[in-house]
Design a protein around this motif. Sequence first.
Motif, PDB file in Angstrom:
ATOM      1  N   ARG A  15       2.815 -39.352   4.926  1.00 36.00           N
ATOM      2  CA  ARG A  15       2.610 -38.783   3.649  1.00 36.00           C
ATOM      3  C   ARG A  15       3.385 -39.985   2.813  1.00 36.00           C
ATOM      4  O   ARG A  15       2.598 -40.450   1.643  1.00 36.00           O
ATOM      5  N   PRO A  16       4.656 -39.914   2.958  1.00 32.37           N
ATOM      6  CA  PRO A  16       5.499 -40.847   1.922  1.00 32.37           C
ATOM      7  C   PRO A  16       4.905 -42.316   1.797  1.00 32.37           C
ATOM      8  O   PRO A  16       4.862 -42.930   0.932  1.00 32.37           O
ATOM      9  N   LEU A  17       4.592 -42.702   3.239  1.00 31.08           N
ATOM     10  CA  LEU A  17       4.302 -44.020   3.457  1.00 31.08           C
ATOM     11  C   LEU A  17       2.965 -44.357   2.686  1.00 31.08           C
ATOM     12  O   LEU A  17       2.850 -45.366   1.952  1.00 31.08           O
ATOM     13  N   ALA A  18       1.818 -43.569   2.641  1.00 32.13           N
ATOM     14  CA  ALA A  18       0.503 -43.681   1.875  1.00 32.13           C
ATOM     15  C   ALA A  18       0.883 -43.613   0.593  1.00 32.13           C
ATOM     16  O   ALA A  18       0.361 -44.530  -0.292  1.00 32.13           O
ATOM     17  N   LYS A  19       1.814 -43.055   0.004  1.00 29.11           N
ATOM     18  CA  LYS A  19       2.239 -42.615  -1.248  1.00 29.11           C
ATOM     19  C   LYS A  19       2.634 -44.011  -1.688  1.00 29.11           C
ATOM     20  O   LYS A  19       2.168 -44.520  -2.763  1.00 29.11           O
ATOM     21  N   ALA A  20       3.652 -44.527  -1.018  1.00 34.34           N
ATOM     22  CA  ALA A  20       4.384 -45.638  -1.310  1.00 34.34           C
ATOM     23  C   ALA A  20       3.493 -46.971  -1.581  1.00 34.34           C
ATOM     24  O   ALA A  20       3.487 -47.808  -2.473  1.00 34.34           O
ATOM     25  N   ILE A  21       2.445 -46.809  -0.429  1.00 41.72           N
ATOM     26  CA  ILE A  21       1.505 -48.054  -0.603  1.00 41.72           C
ATOM     27  C   ILE A  21       0.549 -47.941  -1.859  1.00 41.72           C
ATOM     28  O   ILE A  21       0.394 -48.837  -2.323  1.00 41.72           O
ATOM     29  N   ASP A  26      -1.171 -50.201  -6.849  1.00 42.08           N
ATOM     30  CA  ASP A  26      -1.630 -49.941  -8.318  1.00 42.08           C
ATOM     31  C   ASP A  26      -0.262 -50.679  -9.064  1.00 42.08           C
ATOM     32  O   ASP A  26      -0.608 -50.632 -10.372  1.00 42.08           O
ATOM     33  N   ARG A  27       0.515 -51.335  -8.481  1.00 41.76           N
ATOM     34  CA  ARG A  27       1.521 -51.775  -9.180  1.00 41.76           C
ATOM     35  C   ARG A  27       2.162 -51.007 -10.173  1.00 41.76           C
ATOM     36  O   ARG A  27       2.276 -51.376 -11.654  1.00 41.76           O
ATOM     37  N   GLY A 117      -9.063 -55.971  -7.841  1.00 38.76           N
ATOM     38  CA  GLY A 117      -8.541 -56.900  -8.574  1.00 38.76           C
ATOM     39  C   GLY A 117      -8.825 -58.315  -7.919  1.00 38.76           C
ATOM     40  O   GLY A 117      -9.665 -58.418  -7.034  1.00 38.76           O
ATOM     41  N   SER A 118      -7.889 -59.147  -8.012  1.00 41.04           N
ATOM     42  CA  SER A 118      -7.972 -60.424  -7.277  1.00 41.04           C
ATOM     43  C   SER A 118      -7.461 -60.608  -6.033  1.00 41.04           C
ATOM     44  O   SER A 118      -6.745 -59.873  -5.561  1.00 41.04           O
ATOM     45  N   LEU A 119      -7.810 -61.370  -5.126  1.00 40.95           N
ATOM     46  CA  LEU A 119      -7.163 -61.709  -3.864  1.00 40.95           C
ATOM     47  C   LEU A 119      -5.851 -62.038  -3.855  1.00 40.95           C
ATOM     48  O   LEU A 119      -5.035 -61.837  -3.154  1.00 40.95           O
ATOM     49  N   GLU A 124      -0.272 -60.061  -2.338  1.00 40.68           N
ATOM     50  CA  GLU A 124       1.326 -59.574  -2.745  1.00 40.68           C
ATOM     51  C   GLU A 124       1.119 -58.226  -2.359  1.00 40.68           C
ATOM     52  O   GLU A 124       2.181 -57.720  -1.719  1.00 40.68           O
ATOM     53  N   ALA A 125       0.120 -57.353  -2.660  1.00 33.47           N
ATOM     54  CA  ALA A 125       0.124 -55.940  -2.084  1.00 33.47           C
ATOM     55  C   ALA A 125       0.217 -55.833  -0.577  1.00 33.47           C
ATOM     56  O   ALA A 125       0.910 -54.919  -0.071  1.00 33.47           O
ATOM     57  N   CYS A 126      -0.449 -56.540   0.014  1.00 35.23           N
ATOM     58  CA  CYS A 126      -0.320 -56.485   1.527  1.00 35.23           C
ATOM     59  C   CYS A 126       0.810 -56.864   2.138  1.00 35.23           C
ATOM     60  O   CYS A 126       1.310 -56.133   3.045  1.00 35.23           O
TER      61      CYS A 126
END
Length: 322
Positions: A15-21, A26-27, A117-119, A124-126
């Motif tokens: 749960r906290p991992l999913a929230k953190a992601i 969403d930056r 958004g953009s690739l 970065e998100a990845c």
Amino acid sequence: MGKINIDALLKGHHRPLAKAISIVEDRKQEHRALMEEIYPHTGHSHIIGVTGSPGAGKSSLVNGLVQHWRRNKKTVAVVAVDPTSPFSGGALLGDRIRMKDHEDDDGVFIRSMGTRGSLGGLSEACQDTVRLMEAAKFDKIVIETVGVGQSELDIMKTADSIALVLYPSGGDVIQAFKAGIMEIADLFIINKADLPGVPQLKGELEDLLHITHVPGKWEPPIISTVSTEKEGLKEVIDALAQHHQYLISSKTKSERRLSQKETEVERRLMERIKDELAPLIQKELLQEHGDAKSNGQGLDPYQLRDRIYKQWRKQVREEKGE
Ligand SMILES: Nc1nc2c(ncn2[C@@H]2O[C@H](COP(=O)(O)OP(=O)(O)O)[C@@H](O)[C@H]2O)c(=O)[nH]1
Ligand SMILES: [Mg+2]
């Protein structure tokens, strides 16, 4: 950070991992602080990139690998950067069933990343998502992407081991070669080996590998699989383990990670400078546009660049109060 329970995240709770992601995707403002906090806990997982054209069988393969690892009590996190991926929201029925294979298993965490958004933002998100997964202590982290474009290549380069999934259909190898994936792949998988054309594809691959191979370095194996029948998966698991061992014993793992960090820092720094310069560039170009209207061509691009650069430096000096 408020709501995220970092201790629970570090213990691998979903749960906290999913929230953190989500925060990373969403930056949100907490993003920076979050990444700072988890960074010391990263660096221990084996990060595996799985790439190849849509329909090559990446997800089927990953699904099988996950089952294998789970049988050996390894924990696995998967991030699928693929709009057509079974792990994504708009999945086909058959794909949902595959994802369900792991639904009740705490040792498996699956997340898809949309092309929101953009690739560029996606890569970065990845990267940050993988870091969060590392902090959550997963033994294996798999990144699945369709191998096209610079951003995808950037994403792949964040992996320790890169597997390129091909299938006997023709054209694929040349495409991968052109895209620069051949050079970075550590493992070649000929999936759909139940279809005709495997020896030809293998021959083609061997020819190309012969050209790109550097003596004394890791020699990428070519493994045939039928993912849907779970054939050849053990060989893939073993080859990945061998590659990881090679990375560690040859100190290549730390070298690679350091060079990845360098690339990332450079990119983030350039972005920051670009953001800072953007208003000045726009202002100058607008003015130049006006000037050029009244007296012909105006400044040449080099002169204009120098003028903007000088102004920027001046601005920086003034800020520092020099
Ligand atoms: N014949 C055959 N079909 C396969 C094999 N592996 C995957 N497929 C099928 O190929 C299609 C695409 O697979 P998928 O794993 O979603 O590919 P991805 O787009 O690369 O993730 C699906 O219909 C799979 O059932 C294989 O080894 N042999
Ligand atoms: Mg897929």
